[in-house]
Write a protein that holds these residues in place. Sequence first.
Motif, PDB file in Angstrom:
ATOM      1  N   GLY A   1       0.800  -1.250  -0.231  1.00  0.00           N
ATOM      2  CA  GLY A   1      -0.095  -0.118   0.026  1.00  0.00           C
ATOM      3  C   GLY A   1       0.732   1.163  -0.134  1.00  0.00           C
ATOM      4  O   GLY A   1       0.305   2.502  -0.020  1.00  0.00           O
ATOM      5  N   ILE A   2       2.188   1.126   0.082  1.00  0.00           N
ATOM      6  CA  ILE A   2       2.902   2.356  -0.198  1.00  0.00           C
ATOM      7  C   ILE A   2       3.629   2.520  -1.523  1.00  0.00           C
ATOM      8  O   ILE A   2       4.033   1.526  -2.180  1.00  0.00           O
TER       9      ILE A   2
ATOM     10  N   LYS B   1      16.910   6.571   7.761  1.00  0.00           N
ATOM     11  CA  LYS B   1      15.706   6.974   8.356  1.00  0.00           C
ATOM     12  C   LYS B   1      14.781   6.195   7.893  1.00  0.00           C
ATOM     13  O   LYS B   1      14.584   5.599   7.030  1.00  0.00           O
ATOM     14  N   GLU B   2      13.681   6.071   8.761  1.00  0.00           N
ATOM     15  CA  GLU B   2      12.551   5.160   8.642  1.00  0.00           C
ATOM     16  C   GLU B   2      11.341   5.809   8.309  1.00  0.00           C
ATOM     17  O   GLU B   2      11.012   6.994   9.050  1.00  0.00           O
ATOM     18  N   ARG B   3      10.576   5.657   7.309  1.00  0.00           N
ATOM     19  CA  ARG B   3       9.317   6.155   7.034  1.00  0.00           C
ATOM     20  C   ARG B   3       8.551   4.873   6.735  1.00  0.00           C
ATOM     21  O   ARG B   3       8.984   4.240   5.725  1.00  0.00           O
ATOM     22  N   TYR B   4       7.133   4.872   7.079  1.00  0.00           N
ATOM     23  CA  TYR B   4       6.079   3.965   6.429  1.00  0.00           C
ATOM     24  C   TYR B   4       6.728   2.448   6.478  1.00  0.00           C
ATOM     25  O   TYR B   4       6.343   1.626   5.876  1.00  0.00           O
ATOM     26  N   GLY B   5       7.506   2.362   7.922  1.00  0.00           N
ATOM     27  CA  GLY B   5       8.233   0.872   7.878  1.00  0.00           C
ATOM     28  C   GLY B   5       9.090   0.521   6.959  1.00  0.00           C
ATOM     29  O   GLY B   5       9.755  -0.674   7.133  1.00  0.00           O
ATOM     30  N   ILE B   6       9.812   1.538   6.339  1.00  0.00           N
ATOM     31  CA  ILE B   6      10.810   1.191   5.342  1.00  0.00           C
ATOM     32  C   ILE B   6      11.942   2.055   6.056  1.00  0.00           C
ATOM     33  O   ILE B   6      11.907   3.420   5.944  1.00  0.00           O
ATOM     34  N   THR B   7      13.363   1.469   6.226  1.00  0.00           N
ATOM     35  CA  THR B   7      14.382   2.256   6.603  1.00  0.00           C
ATOM     36  C   THR B   7      15.386   2.332   5.117  1.00  0.00           C
ATOM     37  O   THR B   7      15.529   1.512   4.461  1.00  0.00           O
ATOM     38  N   VAL B   8      15.610   3.707   5.078  1.00  0.00           N
ATOM     39  CA  VAL B   8      16.247   4.181   3.890  1.00  0.00           C
ATOM     40  C   VAL B   8      17.846   4.342   4.213  1.00  0.00           C
ATOM     41  O   VAL B   8      17.879   5.270   5.362  1.00  0.00           O
TER      42      VAL B   8
ATOM     43  N   PRO C   1       2.243   9.440  -4.399  1.00  0.00           N
ATOM     44  CA  PRO C   1       3.654   8.867  -3.791  1.00  0.00           C
ATOM     45  C   PRO C   1       3.288   9.221  -2.432  1.00  0.00           C
ATOM     46  O   PRO C   1       2.765  10.216  -1.710  1.00  0.00           O
ATOM     47  N   ASP C   2       3.841   8.228  -1.523  1.00  0.00           N
ATOM     48  CA  ASP C   2       4.030   8.330  -0.098  1.00  0.00           C
ATOM     49  C   ASP C   2       5.489   8.733   0.384  1.00  0.00           C
ATOM     50  O   ASP C   2       5.682   9.381   1.264  1.00  0.00           O
ATOM     51  N   LEU C   3       6.327   8.245  -0.567  1.00  0.00           N
ATOM     52  CA  LEU C   3       7.649   8.455  -0.229  1.00  0.00           C
ATOM     53  C   LEU C   3       8.288   8.781  -1.348  1.00  0.00           C
ATOM     54  O   LEU C   3       8.204   8.213  -2.500  1.00  0.00           O
ATOM     55  N   ILE C   4       9.350   9.855  -1.686  1.00  0.00           N
ATOM     56  CA  ILE C   4       9.794  10.169  -2.745  1.00  0.00           C
ATOM     57  C   ILE C   4      11.359  10.320  -2.513  1.00  0.00           C
ATOM     58  O   ILE C   4      11.894  10.891  -1.415  1.00  0.00           O
TER      59      ILE C   4
END
Length: 258
Positions: free
Chosen positions: A54-55, A129-136, A74-77
Amino acid sequence: MKKKYFLFAFTLLLMLACKETKGQKDMVMSKEDVINALKIIPIEHATTVLEWNGITIYIDPVGGKKAFENQKQPDLILITDIHGDHFSLETLQELNTGKAKIMVPQAVADKIPEEFTPQIDVLNNGDSKERYGITVEAIPMYNLRTEALKFHAKGRGNGYVLNIDGQRIYFSGDTEDIPEMRALLNIDKAFVCMNLPYTMTEVSAADAVLEFKPKEVYPYHYRGRPNVSDVAKFKDIVNKGDAAIKVVQLDWYPNDDF
């Protein structure tokens, strides 16, 4: 007679129970497959859309609103660098990015107006950084060749590793076969550039891939000047060096005849 009937009924019930259990198991597995599936949508050159659970993630969105007319909001760019094939302020302004977090290196943040400030996460090389359960994770990207140092200075741009549901997805950005790329660990999918004069040759890209050994590698960002890199050559080198690495070719240039 009663005993035979009882055995028949018991066997029938057992078969139905097994069938139901198998059906329930299949349904659960199917649901998990849908939830955990990572959808990869090549847009053009370096621009990519990922969908997971869903992301929706945009990587280096350029090309204006039209390039994303069939894509989800987009949720994350993630933006890797300041160059026009990776960063387009006009595209950010045209898209509906109201709910999106935008991860960028400082050099890109400096070029984005204040209206986007609440959405921006600045990541420099080595940050995460973590956003929406995703660590970048922000990975260095830069040139090594003397004649190419003017294109991408060390510390200015980011490659990225996205940690998604136990998978590690690497986008190289504009880079050569730098030590930081070669040292990557446990990469499931690697998107690796190869275009001259800006990044590296197919041979250099393949040599780096054979060192950090992703499970799958996606050649992208391979249109250079004046020539287009030989992706078939890259695949041949990789598979001769390690047949276990899967080379996946997607259509990154849908409007070109090559």
